[in-house]
Design a protein around this motif. Sequence first.
Motif, mmCIF file in Angstrom:
data_model
loop_
_atom_site.group_PDB
_atom_site.id
_atom_site.type_symbol
_atom_site.label_atom_id
_atom_site.label_comp_id
_atom_site.label_asym_id
_atom_site.label_seq_id
_atom_site.Cartn_x
_atom_site.Cartn_y
_atom_site.Cartn_z
ATOM 1 N N UNK A 51 41.769 25.788 14.496
ATOM 2 C CA UNK A 51 40.199 25.737 12.941
ATOM 3 C C UNK A 51 39.380 25.836 13.263
ATOM 4 N N UNK A 52 37.879 26.419 13.580
ATOM 5 C CA UNK A 52 36.506 26.044 13.181
ATOM 6 C C UNK A 52 35.979 25.733 12.409
ATOM 7 N N UNK A 53 35.589 24.839 12.375
ATOM 8 C CA UNK A 53 35.308 24.000 10.494
ATOM 9 C C UNK A 53 32.839 24.054 11.775
ATOM 10 N N UNK A 54 32.335 24.983 11.542
ATOM 11 C CA UNK A 54 31.295 24.787 12.002
ATOM 12 C C UNK A 54 30.408 24.058 11.234
ATOM 13 N N UNK A 55 29.344 23.913 11.672
ATOM 14 C CA UNK A 55 27.740 22.760 11.306
ATOM 15 C C UNK A 55 26.726 23.874 11.648
ATOM 16 N N UNK B 283 31.350 28.976 2.217
ATOM 17 C CA UNK B 283 31.654 27.470 1.365
ATOM 18 C C UNK B 283 33.925 27.310 1.757
ATOM 19 N N UNK B 284 33.852 28.911 1.081
ATOM 20 C CA UNK B 284 35.162 28.832 1.209
ATOM 21 C C UNK B 284 36.041 28.569 2.474
ATOM 22 N N UNK B 285 35.488 28.610 3.929
ATOM 23 C CA UNK B 285 35.833 28.654 5.031
ATOM 24 C C UNK B 285 35.673 26.989 5.573
ATOM 25 N N UNK B 286 35.258 26.376 4.409
ATOM 26 C CA UNK B 286 35.086 25.046 5.079
ATOM 27 C C UNK B 286 34.445 24.973 5.700
ATOM 28 N N UNK B 287 32.937 25.724 6.231
ATOM 29 C CA UNK B 287 31.766 25.551 7.049
ATOM 30 C C UNK B 287 30.879 24.393 6.882
ATOM 31 N N UNK B 288 30.611 23.659 7.028
ATOM 32 C CA UNK B 288 29.422 22.212 6.646
ATOM 33 C C UNK B 288 28.249 23.084 6.335
ATOM 34 N N UNK B 289 27.486 22.830 5.525
ATOM 35 C CA UNK B 289 26.710 22.767 5.253
ATOM 36 C C UNK B 289 25.303 22.152 6.235
ATOM 37 N N UNK C 170 35.820 20.291 14.555
ATOM 38 C CA UNK C 170 33.898 19.968 14.268
ATOM 39 C C UNK C 170 33.275 20.956 15.608
ATOM 40 N N UNK C 171 32.129 22.108 15.404
ATOM 41 C CA UNK C 171 32.145 22.656 16.159
ATOM 42 C C UNK C 171 30.197 22.342 15.871
ATOM 43 N N UNK C 172 29.256 22.121 16.160
ATOM 44 C CA UNK C 172 28.154 22.316 16.972
ATOM 45 C C UNK C 172 27.232 22.436 17.560
ATOM 46 N N UNK C 173 26.345 23.084 17.481
ATOM 47 C CA UNK C 173 25.376 23.552 18.488
ATOM 48 C C UNK C 173 23.920 22.380 18.766
ATOM 49 N N UNK C 174 24.067 21.712 19.375
ATOM 50 C CA UNK C 174 23.017 20.197 19.321
ATOM 51 C C UNK C 174 22.072 21.253 19.208
ATOM 52 N N UNK C 175 21.295 22.023 19.804
ATOM 53 C CA UNK C 175 19.915 22.526 19.818
ATOM 54 C C UNK C 175 19.410 22.797 19.032
ATOM 55 N N UNK C 176 20.651 23.577 17.582
ATOM 56 C CA UNK C 176 19.927 23.451 15.846
ATOM 57 C C UNK C 176 19.397 24.564 15.938
ATOM 58 N N UNK C 177 19.526 25.834 16.782
ATOM 59 C CA UNK C 177 18.687 27.161 16.770
ATOM 60 C C UNK C 177 18.871 27.605 18.574
ATOM 61 N N UNK C 178 18.823 28.571 18.416
ATOM 62 C CA UNK C 178 19.442 29.729 19.252
ATOM 63 C C UNK C 178 17.865 29.277 20.793
ATOM 64 N N UNK C 179 18.178 29.287 21.894
ATOM 65 C CA UNK C 179 17.455 28.397 22.573
ATOM 66 C C UNK C 179 16.473 29.214 22.923
ATOM 67 N N UNK C 180 15.753 28.403 22.871
ATOM 68 C CA UNK C 180 14.109 29.142 23.620
ATOM 69 C C UNK C 180 13.625 28.818 24.922
ATOM 70 N N UNK C 181 14.515 28.549 25.869
ATOM 71 C CA UNK C 181 14.366 27.858 27.221
ATOM 72 C C UNK C 181 14.035 30.371 27.558
ATOM 73 N N UNK C 182 12.998 29.972 28.034
ATOM 74 C CA UNK C 182 12.855 31.553 29.047
ATOM 75 C C UNK C 182 14.063 32.022 29.673
ATOM 76 N N UNK C 183 14.715 30.647 30.249
ATOM 77 C CA UNK C 183 15.637 31.606 31.126
ATOM 78 C C UNK C 183 17.628 31.461 30.439
ATOM 79 N N UNK C 184 16.706 31.688 28.691
ATOM 80 C CA UNK C 184 18.266 31.064 28.000
ATOM 81 C C UNK C 184 18.744 29.953 28.902
ATOM 82 N N UNK C 185 18.912 28.454 29.483
ATOM 83 C CA UNK C 185 19.478 28.489 29.494
ATOM 84 C C UNK C 185 19.133 27.074 28.704
ATOM 85 N N UNK C 186 20.580 26.069 28.008
ATOM 86 C CA UNK C 186 20.311 25.624 27.051
ATOM 87 C C UNK C 186 19.421 24.500 26.777
#
Length: 251
Positions: A71-75, A91-97, A122-138
């Motif tokens: 069960x995913x809990x996204x940050x 909020x109801x689904x227990x996601x973490x702000x 716990x699911x986390x996007x370590x980049x903190x936002x969508x990638x800004x790499x010109x070629x869409x690499x992490x």
Amino acid sequence: MSRLHKPKAGFWIRLCVVILYPLDGLLFRVRWRHLDRMPAPKDSGVLIAMNHISIVDTVLMARLVWQSGRIPRFMIKSGVFDWPVVGRIMSGAGQIPVHRGTTDAAQSLRHAVAALERHEAIVIYPEGTTTKDPANWPMQGKTGIARLVLLAPDVPVVPVGQWGAEKRGGRGPARLGLSLGRRRTAQASVGEPLDLSHWRGVEPTQENLRAITDEIMAAVRQQVAVLRNEPAPPTFYVPTRTYVDRKRKSA
């Protein structure tokens, strides 16, 4: 596609499933690799690190985690919780702000550690936002994930790379992935859980936090390279903008 495990899910999580499955099917053909690498809920909590390539990829990654039997809990950045309807569901689904760039970010880590101790995912996007790499690499990740690793050293960290959702972007209807035309193929690959035991007990210095984060992001990037069938770049793109979230207003 059936789920590998079937832990109990509450009303809000099941509501998300009812909403997301048709939406995923409308926008994408999904292709998952190695779902069996995800640890079972009975074994432990799990920290799942993913690259972030599109504003719509969260609906895909939620489906991947669900189908792996967790069960995913996204940050998620805190501003999403202020959106009408969506914020209530999150909020109801227990996601973490997460209040990016603020002292309140520590509170998010405490909530995440507590969830991991309950054997949650716990699911986390370590980049903190969508990638800004010109070629869409992490791109280079934020060190919050390293702090979480040090706070929960016995929890496995699973790298997940995704590719395909970056083609759903732009402005207007296309920004939501609703542009006319054929469905895109979206892929994701689950890596083997990382052995980060060599970091156990180290001081959370900036040098150590950066090294742990880069090790995790390198594993995520390798999964992306497999999907793209091309070699990964030797270094991470470093974004120039710092993202700061305002504290949520109390209800």
